[in-house]
Write an enzyme that holds these catalytic residues in place. Structure first.
Site, PDB file in Angstrom:
ATOM      1  N   LYS A   1       0.861  -1.177   0.000  1.00  0.00           N
ATOM      2  CA  LYS A   1       0.000   0.000   0.000  1.00  0.00           C
ATOM      3  C   LYS A   1       0.897   1.226   0.000  1.00  0.00           C
ATOM      4  O   LYS A   1       1.998   1.209   0.548  1.00  0.00           O
ATOM      5  CB  LYS A   1      -0.890  -0.005   1.258  1.00  0.00           C
ATOM      6  CG  LYS A   1      -1.725   1.262   1.470  1.00  0.00           C
ATOM      7  CD  LYS A   1      -2.780   1.467   0.402  1.00  0.00           C
ATOM      8  CE  LYS A   1      -3.568   2.775   0.612  1.00  0.00           C
ATOM      9  NZ  LYS A   1      -4.498   3.037  -0.516  1.00  0.00           N
TER      10      LYS A   1
ATOM     11  N   ASN B   1     -13.611   3.647  -5.670  1.00  0.00           N
ATOM     12  CA  ASN B   1     -13.032   3.792  -4.325  1.00  0.00           C
ATOM     13  C   ASN B   1     -12.631   5.222  -4.063  1.00  0.00           C
ATOM     14  O   ASN B   1     -12.259   5.964  -4.973  1.00  0.00           O
ATOM     15  CB  ASN B   1     -11.823   2.863  -4.144  1.00  0.00           C
ATOM     16  CG  ASN B   1     -10.518   3.510  -4.573  1.00  0.00           C
ATOM     17  OD1 ASN B   1      -9.913   4.273  -3.829  1.00  0.00           O
ATOM     18  ND2 ASN B   1     -10.100   3.229  -5.799  1.00  0.00           N
TER      19      ASN B   1
ATOM     20  N   MET C   1     -10.521   5.794  -0.984  1.00  0.00           N
ATOM     21  CA  MET C   1      -9.933   5.315   0.271  1.00  0.00           C
ATOM     22  C   MET C   1      -9.302   6.459   1.064  1.00  0.00           C
ATOM     23  O   MET C   1      -9.427   6.514   2.285  1.00  0.00           O
ATOM     24  CB  MET C   1      -8.883   4.243  -0.015  1.00  0.00           C
ATOM     25  CG  MET C   1      -9.404   3.050  -0.831  1.00  0.00           C
ATOM     26  SD  MET C   1     -10.801   2.225  -0.079  1.00  0.00           S
ATOM     27  CE  MET C   1      -9.976   1.430   1.300  1.00  0.00           C
TER      28      MET C   1
ATOM     29  N   ASN D   1       4.091   7.254  -5.970  1.00  0.00           N
ATOM     30  CA  ASN D   1       2.706   7.385  -6.434  1.00  0.00           C
ATOM     31  C   ASN D   1       2.397   8.862  -6.667  1.00  0.00           C
ATOM     32  O   ASN D   1       2.276   9.638  -5.714  1.00  0.00           O
ATOM     33  CB  ASN D   1       1.775   6.774  -5.376  1.00  0.00           C
ATOM     34  CG  ASN D   1       0.318   6.812  -5.772  1.00  0.00           C
ATOM     35  OD1 ASN D   1      -0.041   7.367  -6.815  1.00  0.00           O
ATOM     36  ND2 ASN D   1      -0.527   6.237  -4.945  1.00  0.00           N
TER      37      ASN D   1
ATOM     38  N   CYS E   1      -2.681   9.647  -6.652  1.00  0.00           N
ATOM     39  CA  CYS E   1      -3.831   9.338  -5.791  1.00  0.00           C
ATOM     40  C   CYS E   1      -4.947  10.345  -6.042  1.00  0.00           C
ATOM     41  O   CYS E   1      -4.736  11.550  -5.919  1.00  0.00           O
ATOM     42  CB  CYS E   1      -3.468   9.360  -4.317  1.00  0.00           C
ATOM     43  SG  CYS E   1      -4.941   9.085  -3.297  1.00  0.00           S
TER      44      CYS E   1
ATOM     45  N   LYS F   1       3.916   5.963 -10.432  1.00  0.00           N
ATOM     46  CA  LYS F   1       2.552   5.509 -10.729  1.00  0.00           C
ATOM     47  C   LYS F   1       1.800   6.694 -11.310  1.00  0.00           C
ATOM     48  O   LYS F   1       1.706   7.754 -10.673  1.00  0.00           O
ATOM     49  CB  LYS F   1       1.874   5.020  -9.447  1.00  0.00           C
ATOM     50  CG  LYS F   1       0.432   4.518  -9.617  1.00  0.00           C
ATOM     51  CD  LYS F   1       0.400   3.108 -10.188  1.00  0.00           C
ATOM     52  CE  LYS F   1      -0.987   2.484 -10.144  1.00  0.00           C
ATOM     53  NZ  LYS F   1      -1.269   1.847  -8.846  1.00  0.00           N
TER      54      LYS F   1
ATOM     55  N   SER G   1      -6.321   4.399 -10.990  1.00  0.00           N
ATOM     56  CA  SER G   1      -7.764   4.418 -11.269  1.00  0.00           C
ATOM     57  C   SER G   1      -8.142   5.674 -12.061  1.00  0.00           C
ATOM     58  O   SER G   1      -7.451   6.686 -12.032  1.00  0.00           O
ATOM     59  CB  SER G   1      -8.564   4.315  -9.974  1.00  0.00           C
ATOM     60  OG  SER G   1      -8.125   5.269  -9.048  1.00  0.00           O
TER      61      SER G   1
ATOM     62  N   GLY H   1      -5.906  -4.975  -9.762  1.00  0.00           N
ATOM     63  CA  GLY H   1      -6.552  -4.133  -8.773  1.00  0.00           C
ATOM     64  C   GLY H   1      -7.941  -4.639  -8.452  1.00  0.00           C
ATOM     65  O   GLY H   1      -8.129  -5.479  -7.569  1.00  0.00           O
TER      66      GLY H   1
HETATM   67  C1  DHB Z   1      -5.713   5.825  -3.059  1.00  0.00           C
HETATM   68  C2  DHB Z   1      -6.266   5.555  -4.271  1.00  0.00           C
HETATM   69  C3  DHB Z   1      -5.448   5.508  -5.351  1.00  0.00           C
HETATM   70  O1  DHB Z   1      -5.920   5.223  -6.576  1.00  0.00           O
HETATM   71  C4  DHB Z   1      -4.092   5.754  -5.178  1.00  0.00           C
HETATM   72  O2  DHB Z   1      -3.248   5.732  -6.186  1.00  0.00           O
HETATM   73  C5  DHB Z   1      -3.578   6.008  -3.973  1.00  0.00           C
HETATM   74  C6  DHB Z   1      -4.393   6.047  -2.910  1.00  0.00           C
HETATM   75  C7  DHB Z   1      -6.522   5.940  -1.882  1.00  0.00           C
HETATM   76  O3  DHB Z   1      -7.566   6.575  -1.945  1.00  0.00           O
HETATM   77  O4  DHB Z   1      -6.079   5.462  -0.828  1.00  0.00           O
END
Ligand code: DHB
Length: 310
Positions: A43, A67, A69, A126, A129, A163, A193, A270
């Site tokens: 993660k 999502n 998250m 990353n 996000c 990413k 995503s 994913g």
């Molecule tokens: C989250 C979602 C993502 O697509 C990403 O690259 C990093 C974090 C998230 O909401 O935790």
């Protein structure tokens, strides 16, 4: 065989998890490691642990997932410790550490921390996000992306990648690839995503997830054509020594085969991993081998990047 390479690293299977799915705790990471997956990624870790956005923050849709998250994670130190312990126990099995800053200045701090550690695997920064309220996806801001990459590679001398979010315009691919080609990247991972989709429950006329008024990242079959285009477009534009992890919309072996045709070195799972669990790795391994046999291929490098056009 599904053996593949990325930079100087070798993997026995092209499949891995996508960061964020089945990788928040050591127990989940261990399950991916024990599956037929060729490698795994943590993660995304931030400098401080985070509890993420309010629930519900993930939902399964007709053809994929949504999502928001909000980067729930145990903090970079947890994942770095996991990775160092993992590599001590599996010296032949390189893994990926995913990290992100909550602000641009966090990136060189993260880079220095990993640089100073004993980690010998690959680091995925990353830049995409979509779900932290008030924080844009970094990689849609090309000036900030270049500044962050400059800061990262001032500190960082280990193998690294980024990413990326999906791009939708050919001119954007040109611009982004021109920036990425200036840096000593080992890989990119494309795509994250599809940010900020919306799903409505027809019974209640209500959004399906709570954060951000229901907007969230879309994955699964909705993402596949976008992922194919992004992997293909970057393979046509990036330096040959920059590898690609193809991510997005893989639910069958044929989907993975197509990402490899577009140029992917590794394929990450994913939504399908979130909905099916680690059994997806054995199913897709069998299906990809069957697809290759049907086409007369015994190794992935025989058809990687060999997409035909009219
Ligand atoms: C989250 C979602 C993502 O697509 C990403 O690259 C990093 C974090 C998230 O909401 O935790």
């Amino acid at each position: 065989s599904l053996k593949t390479t990325l930079g100087d690293y070798r993997f026995d299977n092209v499949f891995m998890n996508a960061s964020g799915v089945h990788c928040e705790t050591a127990a989940e990471l261990d399950e991916v490691a024990a599956s037929p997956a060729g490698t795994l990624v943590t993660k995304t870790g931030t400098l401080q642990p985070r509890s993420g956005n309010p629930e519900p923050r993930f939902a399964v849709l007709e053809l994929g997932t949504i999502n928001s998250m909000g980067l729930p994670n145990q903090g970079v130190d947890y994942y770095l410790a996991y990775a160092e312990q993992f590599q001590a126990q599996h010296p032949e099995q390189p893994i990926f550490l995913s990290v992100a800053g909550m602000q641009p200045s966090d990136f060189p701090v993260l880079a220095q921390k990993i640089q100073d550690s004993g980690f010998t695997g690959l680091t995925e920064f990353n830049l995409s996000c979509p779900n932290v309220p008030g924080k844009p996806q970094i990689a849609y801001d090309l000036a900030t992306t270049a500044e962050i990459l400059t800061a990262i590679f001032t500190a960082f001398k280990k193998p690294a990648g980024v990413k990326l979010p999906p791009y939708f315009d050919l001119a954007q691919f040109d611009q982004v690839a021109a920036i990425l080609n200036r840096y000593p990247l080992t890989f990119i991972n494309s795509i994250n995503s599809r940010g900020n989709g919306l799903w409505i429950d027809p019974e209640t006329d209500t959004t399906t997830i709570r954060p951000k008024g229901g907007f969230g990242g879309i994955g699964g079959q909705y993402a596949k054509p976008v992922a194919l285009a992004n992997v293909r477009a970057f393979r046509q534009r990036l330096r040959a020594d920059i590898g690609i992890i193809g991510t997005g919309g893989v639910t069958t072996g044929r989907d993975a085969y197509e990402l490899i045709l577009c140029g992917a070195n590794l394929v990450s799972l994913g939504s399908v991993l979130a909905t099916e669990g680690v059994g997806a790795f054995s199913r897709l391994t069998t299906e990809l081998k069957a697809e290759m046999a049907k086409k007369g291929y015994s190794r992935v490098d025989e058809f990687r990047g060999q997409l035909n056009t009219l």
